[in-house]
Design an enzyme around this catalytic site. Structure first.
Site, short mmCIF file in Angstrom:
data_model
loop_
_atom_site.label_atom_id
_atom_site.label_comp_id
_atom_site.label_asym_id
_atom_site.label_seq_id
_atom_site.Cartn_x
_atom_site.Cartn_y
_atom_site.Cartn_z
N HIS A 3 4.06 1.38 2.41
CA HIS A 3 3.98 0.16 3.24
C HIS A 3 4.26 -1.06 2.34
O HIS A 3 3.35 -1.58 1.69
CB HIS A 3 2.57 -0.03 3.79
CG HIS A 3 2.06 1.01 4.72
ND1 HIS A 3 2.16 0.89 6.09
CD2 HIS A 3 1.40 2.16 4.51
CE1 HIS A 3 1.59 1.94 6.67
NE2 HIS A 3 1.10 2.73 5.73
N ASP A 17 0.38 5.08 0.72
CA ASP A 17 -0.51 6.16 1.17
C ASP A 17 0.00 7.49 0.63
O ASP A 17 1.04 7.99 1.05
CB ASP A 17 -0.55 6.21 2.69
CG ASP A 17 -1.19 4.97 3.27
OD1 ASP A 17 -2.10 4.43 2.63
OD2 ASP A 17 -0.77 4.54 4.36
N GLU A 57 0.85 -1.20 0.00
CA GLU A 57 0.00 0.00 0.00
C GLU A 57 0.88 1.24 0.00
O GLU A 57 1.85 1.31 0.74
CB GLU A 57 -0.87 -0.04 1.27
CG GLU A 57 -1.64 1.23 1.56
CD GLU A 57 -2.39 1.15 2.90
OE1 GLU A 57 -2.41 0.06 3.54
OE2 GLU A 57 -2.92 2.18 3.33
N GLU A 77 -3.08 11.03 3.69
CA GLU A 77 -3.95 10.71 4.83
C GLU A 77 -3.99 11.99 5.63
O GLU A 77 -2.95 12.44 6.14
CB GLU A 77 -3.37 9.58 5.67
CG GLU A 77 -3.31 8.29 4.91
CD GLU A 77 -3.12 7.12 5.85
OE1 GLU A 77 -4.11 6.44 6.17
OE2 GLU A 77 -1.99 6.90 6.27
#
Ligand SMILES: *[C@@H]1O[C@H](CO)[C@@H](O)[C@H](O)[C@H]1NC(C)=O
Ligand SMILES: *[C@@H]1O[C@H](CO)[C@@H](O)[C@H](O)[C@H]1NC(C)=O
Length: 455
Positions: A245, A231, A229, A234
């Site tokens: 990640h 990001d 993942e 956020e």
């Protein structure tokens, strides 16, 4: 998502399945994007979004009886995962009315936090960008930049307007799992680096076994669903982070037991749940991001995220992830770290992550799972996720307040934002800010420095 555990799926009587229901026709909201080769040279692409299957009404294939009510499966329809997937159908979504998902202008997507509807209320949502009615839009981000405009002015402490990439299957697992008849059109096949176990259907089966631990909105089962993942965004009015990640696995992978990395197994799982985050406040720049700060969150702005490779080609290994903001015609480079023991960097790299983990006393699971190079491999085939959520695990404290909650707040790395730790308690934020919302718009993918400019 460093600590996302349970998405809030609040329906008085939500029901789920993996056949296709026909009560409501599924009509995806359109959300066109642009693809740029060089500055000033961008092409429109017709794309649309679909709602994740977890939010959908699911019912017996023949008729209207719920397959899932409150936070429990219907034992008759769902004695086990396979039978349940055969007995239950995912239905079409009324995006605006039921979920508060609208497109206020061309290329803009608005997600409301709490939407009162015929079933009670919906809390938060998660949608995926699609290239066609049945396939997700796949992104290769290496040696590219990804840009969008965000409006977080109505997104207070405790909420997270999240835009990120997950390495999901293009068809949502339709061809891999014969019992999944719904596929990407109905938002199946979700995964992320938290290996979430609150997903009701994984690998074409209902996650019935061991389902429990409901918090009033959701539950979780024996299986989780993992994948790398990235990001991008956020954030709320007072805090933001971008975070890669990596995982040991590539593409969507069902996990159970220690592989899911829950509790004490956090650093034994398939994925790097902590990730390597750049949060300007956490990196010592408390006046960079927020209302009337350098990046003024009371007004919309542009967020640019660049994925630089070691050799500047599309085939090189990922070296660094760079951030720029554009607001009021001005390009604003990311803030520079002010933390002792970390070079004055304003981008993510393996060196930055190593220094940051050491300075903050964090486990460098990111490096153990292959760091930037591993993340780069995953970036070649990603699905775009746009969402808004509140945090039933730790009240979003990891993003916008102090975390760990019991740590000495003077310790470097503990303070992540200026929010009150209680502000993000789901009951509190749902009651205080039901009308919160976020708007994402002008999504662009392109060569480095092709999607933005100062004016
Ligand atoms: C459970 O499913 C069965 C079979 O589809 C149905 O007859 C029954 O009414 C359902 N129960 C509830 C509480 O919805
Ligand atoms: C890209 O744009 C940024 C911000 O304007 C600038 O600092 C950088 O030098 C540019 N890079 C290239 C390769 O042109």
């Amino acid at each position: 998502m460093m600590y996302r555990a349970f998405a809030a799926l609040s329906f008085a009587s939500v029901v789920l399945g993996q056949q296709v229901g026909t009560v409501t026709a599924e009509k995806h909201p359109s959300l066109p994007i642009e693809v740029c080769t060089k500055a000033g040279s961008c092409k429109k692409e017709s794309t649309e979004v679909t709602l994740d299957s977890n939010w959908r009404w699911t019912h017996a294939t023949s008729g209207y009886t719920n397959c899932y009510t409150g936070s429990a499966w219907n034992a008759t329809a769902c004695p086990d995962g396979k039978t349940c997937a055969a007995n239950c159908a995912l239905d079409g979504a009324e995006y605006a009315k039921t979920y508060g998902i609208t497109t206020p202008s061309t290329g803009a997507l608005k997600l409301n936090f709490v939407t009162k509807n015929d079933n009670g209320a919906n809390v938060g949502s998660r949608v995926y960008l699609m290239a066609s009615a049945t396939k997700y839009r796949m992104f290769n981000l290496l040696n590219k930049e990804f840009t969008l405009d965000v409006d977080v002015s109505k997104l207070p402490c405790g909420l997270n307007g999240a835009v990120y990439f997950s390495e999901m299957d293009e068809d949502g697992g339709l061809s891999k799992y014969k019992t999944n008849k719904a596929g990407a059109k109905y938002g199946t096949g979700y995964c992320d680096a938290q290996c979430p176990s609150d997903i009701k259907f994984i690998n074409g089966e209902a996650n019935v076994e061991g389902w429990g631990g409901a918090d009033g909105n959701s539950g979780s089962g024996k299986y989780g669903t993992c994948c790398p993942e990235m990001d991008i965004w956020e954030a709320n009015l007072d805090a933001t982070a971008y975070t890669p990640h990596p995982c040991k696995v590539s593409s969507q992978t069902r996990c159970e037991g220690a592989d899911c990395g829950n509790g004490d197994d956090r650093y034994n799982g398939l994925c790097d749940k902590d990730g390597c985050d750049f949060n300007s406040f956490r990196m010592g720049n408390k006046d960079f991001y927020g209302t009337s700060k350098t990046v003024d969150t009371s007004k919309p702005f542009t967020v640019v995220t660049q994925f630089h490779t070691v050799d500047g080609t599309d085939n090189g290994a990922l070296k660094s992830i760079r951030r720029f903001y554009v607001q009021g015609g001005k390009v604003i480079p990311n803030s520079v770290s002010q933390i002792e023991g970390i070079d004055e960097a304003n981008a993510l790299s393996d060196d930055f992550c190593k220094q940051q983990k050491t300075a903050f006393g964090d486990n460098n699971h990111f490096a153990q799972l292959g760091g930037m190079a591993a993340m780069g491999n995953a970036l070649k085939k990603m699905v775009l996720v746009l969402s808004v959520w509140d945090d039933y695990a730790v009240s979003m404290n990891w993003l916008d307040s102090n975390f760990p909650t019991d740590a000495d707040t003077s310790k470097p790395g503990v303070g992540r934002g200026r929010c009150d730790p209680e502000a993000g308690v789901p009951k509190t934020v749902e009651a205080a800010h039901p009308d919160a919302s976020v708007i994402y718009s002008n999504i662009k993918l392109g060569a480095i420095n092709s999607t933005f400019k100062a004016s």
